[in-house]
Write an enzyme that holds these catalytic residues in place. Sequence first.
Site, PDB file in Angstrom:
ATOM      1  CG  ASP A   1      -1.926   1.128   1.104  1.00 18.31           C
ATOM      2  OD1 ASP A   1      -2.015   2.043   0.176  1.00 18.31           O
ATOM      3  OD2 ASP A   1      -2.872   1.196   2.017  1.00 18.31           O
ATOM      4  CG  HIS A   2       4.663   1.740  -1.396  1.00 16.08           C
ATOM      5  ND1 HIS A   2       6.032   1.606  -1.646  1.00 16.08           N
ATOM      6  CD2 HIS A   2       4.524   0.837  -0.249  1.00 16.08           C
ATOM      7  CE1 HIS A   2       6.560   1.058  -0.677  1.00 16.08           C
ATOM      8  NE2 HIS A   2       5.576   0.282  -0.076  1.00 16.08           N
TER       9      HIS A   2
ATOM     10  N   GLY B   1       4.810   2.919   9.208  1.00 12.90           N
ATOM     11  CA  GLY B   1       4.944   3.559   7.619  1.00 12.90           C
ATOM     12  C   GLY B   1       6.297   3.975   7.192  1.00 12.90           C
ATOM     13  CD  GLU B   2       7.004   1.758   4.088  1.00 15.51           C
ATOM     14  OE1 GLU B   2       6.320   2.367   3.342  1.00 15.51           O
ATOM     15  OE2 GLU B   2       6.962   0.717   4.536  1.00 15.51           O
TER      16      GLU B   2
ATOM     17  N   GLY C   1      11.314  -4.820  16.066  1.00 18.22           N
ATOM     18  CA  GLY C   1      12.170  -4.819  17.207  1.00 18.22           C
ATOM     19  C   GLY C   1      11.010  -5.161  18.163  1.00 18.22           C
TER      20      GLY C   1
ATOM     21  CB  THR D   1      10.417  -7.471   5.552  1.00 14.30           C
ATOM     22  OG1 THR D   1      11.088  -6.392   6.367  1.00 14.30           O
ATOM     23  CG2 THR D   1       9.048  -6.960   5.072  1.00 14.30           C
TER      24      THR D   1
ATOM     25  CE  LYS E   1      17.621  -8.473  11.613  1.00 15.37           C
ATOM     26  NZ  LYS E   1      17.905  -7.029  11.998  1.00 15.37           N
TER      27      LYS E   1
END
Length: 326
Positions: free
Chosen positions: A36-37, A105-106, A174, A191, A194
């Site tokens: 969703d960009h 978000g980014e 995290g 994504t 880890k």
Amino acid sequence: MHVGYKLAAEAFGPAELVRQAVLAERAGFDFVEISDHYHPWLDNQGHSPFAWTVLGSIAAKTSRIGLATGVTCPTVRYHPAVIAQAAATLALLSEGRFVLGVGSGERLNEHVVGSGFPDAVSTRHELLREALEIIRLLWSGGYRSYEGKHLQLRDARVFDLPEQLPLIAVAASGRDSTRIAAELGDGLFATENKPEIVRHYRDAGGSGPRYAEVPMAWAPDEHTAAAAALATSRWALTGWKVMSELPNPVNFDAATATVREEDVLKKFACGADPARYIEVARTFVDAGFDRLVMQNAGPDPDGFIDFYRRELDGPVRQLKPDGRAD
């Protein structure tokens, strides 16, 4: 084990994404997940259609396959009241097939509305907490108001609610974000392969499904696949701290100028050898994920979907967390 197909909205137009979703359903995938960009990561990807319109069309043209956002930021570009309404509507139209993936978000996508994307990660987490509280509040029915530190809601009601509300999968990387996923979500989204991400999620009380994107690039030969991934998807090697901060595709182009084909080969399963794909998928299963999203950066989506159907569907589903296959 559920297996999904990533609809790369940065790389394809809306009609093509719908076509791929139909093919994915026929090939046996359990769900499709769409980014969703507002912007693509790189200009040469060339696309970024409105994910929610695409999902509505997919819901109308499919009958079985699940749908998911991977992921939506419900705090800056959207108000959470809008996402609560959109997700409820899509759940109804898809007859319960929708999963709402959310994250903090980014800057790439959120800065476009001009209200500012918070510099502090802690502030983004506070916003996400409030957004999830608002979505849950609206999904409980009736007229609702909310007064948060960052977000407000005034006498709002989502009139069309499904009997079974969508599952919410929260993106995390995290300890703090996994705590949000455990406390306010129904599942986890990540994504990176880890193990500590899943461990932190479980330590915080999380017990839901755990989604992860598996980097792949299909082509008949390894070089062609890796070259395609390098051209359009090298941003994936920058890591989340970079991916969340840069404001425009030109910045990602500059930040990834030194990424090499050998770097891609280390992270992505490239080419047409099923063993390499299983090897990469296994790292995510060993890390504790049970919803694997096949993210193809290769030049031929139809070829990849057919390759998955013929070579990967059974073996991937049989992978167990100890690294063995039944």
